[in-house]
Every structure is written in C-alpha cells, then in structure tokens.
Design an enzyme around this catalytic site. Sequence first.
Site, short mmCIF file in Angstrom:
data_model
loop_
_atom_site.label_atom_id
_atom_site.label_comp_id
_atom_site.label_asym_id
_atom_site.label_seq_id
_atom_site.Cartn_x
_atom_site.Cartn_y
_atom_site.Cartn_z
N ARG A 9 0.86 -1.19 0.00
CA ARG A 9 0.00 0.00 0.00
C ARG A 9 0.89 1.24 0.00
NH1 ARG A 9 -3.44 -2.88 -1.54
NH2 ARG A 9 -5.48 -3.32 -0.61
N GLU B 103 -3.23 7.43 -5.00
CA GLU B 103 -3.40 6.74 -6.28
C GLU B 103 -4.60 7.35 -6.99
OE1 GLU B 103 -3.55 2.51 -5.75
OE2 GLU B 103 -1.54 2.47 -4.91
N HIS C 223 -0.63 -0.09 -9.76
CA HIS C 223 -1.32 -1.02 -8.85
C HIS C 223 -1.91 -2.22 -9.62
CE1 HIS C 223 -3.40 -1.10 -4.65
NE2 HIS C 223 -3.15 -2.32 -5.08
C1 DGY Z 1 -5.41 -6.25 -2.95
O1 DGY Z 1 -6.07 -7.25 -3.24
O2 DGY Z 1 -5.37 -5.81 -1.81
C2 DGY Z 1 -4.61 -5.61 -4.04
O3 DGY Z 1 -4.01 -4.44 -3.64
C3 DGY Z 1 -5.42 -5.41 -5.29
O4 DGY Z 1 -5.64 -6.65 -5.83
#
Ligand code: DGY
Length: 329
Positions: free
Chosen positions: A243, A272, A291
């Site tokens: 993240r 983002e 991402h």
């Molecule tokens: C998640 O699943 O947490 C990812 O960041 C996106 O697939």
Amino acid sequence: MSSGKKPRIFVSREIPSAGLARITQLCEADVWRDPMPPPRETLLERISGCEGVVTMLTEQVDAEFFDAAGPQLNVVSNYAVGYNNIDVGEASRRGVRVGNTPGVLTEATANMAVCLLLAAARRIGEAADYVRSGHWKTWQPMGHIGLDLEGRTLGIVGMGRIGSAVAQRCRGGWNMRVLYHDQRRNEQAERELDATPVDFEVLLAESDFVSVHTVLNDETRGMFDAAAFATMKPTAVFVNTARGPLHIQSDLCGALRNREIFAAGLDVTDPEPIAMDDPLLSLPNCLIVPHIASATVASRNGMAEIAADNLLAGLGGKPLRCPVNPEIN
Ligand code: DGY
C-alpha cells in the site's frame, strides 16, 4: 438466500464473469460499469436499501457508507485481499459481515514484486526510455550498469503469504540470504527459507533489497520515512507492492534523488493515481506501475469467485468463505 425475492445489491465496478455471472443471476444487481469508480455521492445513493455491496479498494466503507446503505445491509464483499478501505470495527458494531479475497493473488503479487525488484536493479525503466527516445547509438561498456542479485540480502517487511512467496523466489532463484521483520514469527519461513527475524533497523541496514508486504494500519503508516531510507544502503533497492501510505513519498523521492538508496520499484503510490507533477515521476531510478500486481487472469478470476461466494453467503445468512470479521461471521 430465500427462494423469494432476489436481494438488492450493488457492485461498484465490473469484475470478471467468473464471479459476476452468479451475482447477476441470483441478485437484483446494480453493477457500476464505468471504468472510473462511482463518485461518492452516487455510491451513497446507489447503495441505499441494498442488502449487499461488492466494493473495490477505491471505496471508503465507513459510518457514512453504512448510514447511507441502511440497517438491512448484511454483507460487504471487498474485491481485494487488503481491506484498509473498510472500517471493520464499525461494520462489526452494525452487524455487517465483511469478506476479502486472500490466497488467489499471492503468486501474481509475489511475481510483480520480483519483477519490480529485478527491473529496478537492472534499470529497465530508464533503459527502455533510452531506446524509445532515440538515444541508443552504440553498445556502451560503461552504460546502464545495474546491480547483481546472487547471494545478496533480501529484507521482507511483513512475512505473510506474499512476503514468503517473494522470499522463496529470491532464495531459490538467486540464493539470497533472507531477513524479515514482522510482529509474528514465521517459523515455516525460518525452517524452509532459512529466514532470520530481525528488528526493522537491522533489516534496513543489512538488506540489499527491501520488499514491503505488511498491512496498512496506524502502526505501519509512514514506516518508510526519511530516517528509514537513511538507514538503508546506498546500493539498496526498495520495492512496495502493498500500500502506498506505507512509505512517505516525499521522503522516498529525497532518498532516491540524493542517492541514499539506489532505486525503487512501486506498484502502489500515495495517493493513487500519483499526481502528474509528483517529482518521483521525473526520477530515472524510480519505476512505477499502476497497482497491477493482482492483474492476471487466474488471480482476478479467483478474486471474483471469492467475492461472489462471500457476497452470496452473507446474503443467505451463511458464514463467509473468507471473513474479515469472523467474530460476527
Ligand atoms: C489487494 O487485493 O489488496 C490488491 O491491492 C489489489 O488486488
């Protein structure tokens, strides 16, 4: 689910038919098909009166969300393994079950972390730009020199499923020494990958590659700050596929610009999308992708299946396949 009236639900983006087909067949489903997320006001309107909602990581699921949905809301099925977008405590207080999609994106995310690690080490982003912009005139004995991986030290922050899968690849592929930092011991990783648990500062100081796989919460937010980058080796590579808010972006930018670290590979940014005037975008030693770590056919289909299972179980009053708040599941 009863055989009578179909439950009203909202899906905040189109997801693969591996899950969506069942949802639209069994529910009165309102599916937001625009590629951009629904504006907040629209989301709050569309979830009003719904019994279930399938959310993406772009939707904040908080008290306002629950108020707008109403007391009949049974289940929120998050189409992601991470659920930092959801106020789980608030959901539990209101008796709303929350599900996520773990497991099915482990390999894809680990592959992306390794991909970024390799690409940042071997300066692939800037080399590709060099070709595209017509600068390639000859083979250069001193040009584009990157880093080696063999026998180097990998530091994993967050040794869960994905962190372990990255460590496994780096241990098996390049015989790397593996250090890790986590709240919990991972004895399997210690046994099978010879991974050593260490303090965060030790990991930063000793690792040649640092890959982040921890959850985002109040304790981990901003853990990669100026002090952390200053502790890392000037030859170190930083990889974040977890993240964006785990790193402080301006501090990362400073560390890359001042060559306190060698390079970074990011699948996630804060915010983002990254602002187009963010100075990180102008740094040749920072490779950023949007991402996409879970963006493979198998992962996204698997996520859709679990999201559908979670939603339908919740609507039917059954335990969720992958519950986030099992205390009320
Ligand atoms: C998640 O699943 O947490 C990812 O960041 C996106 O697939």
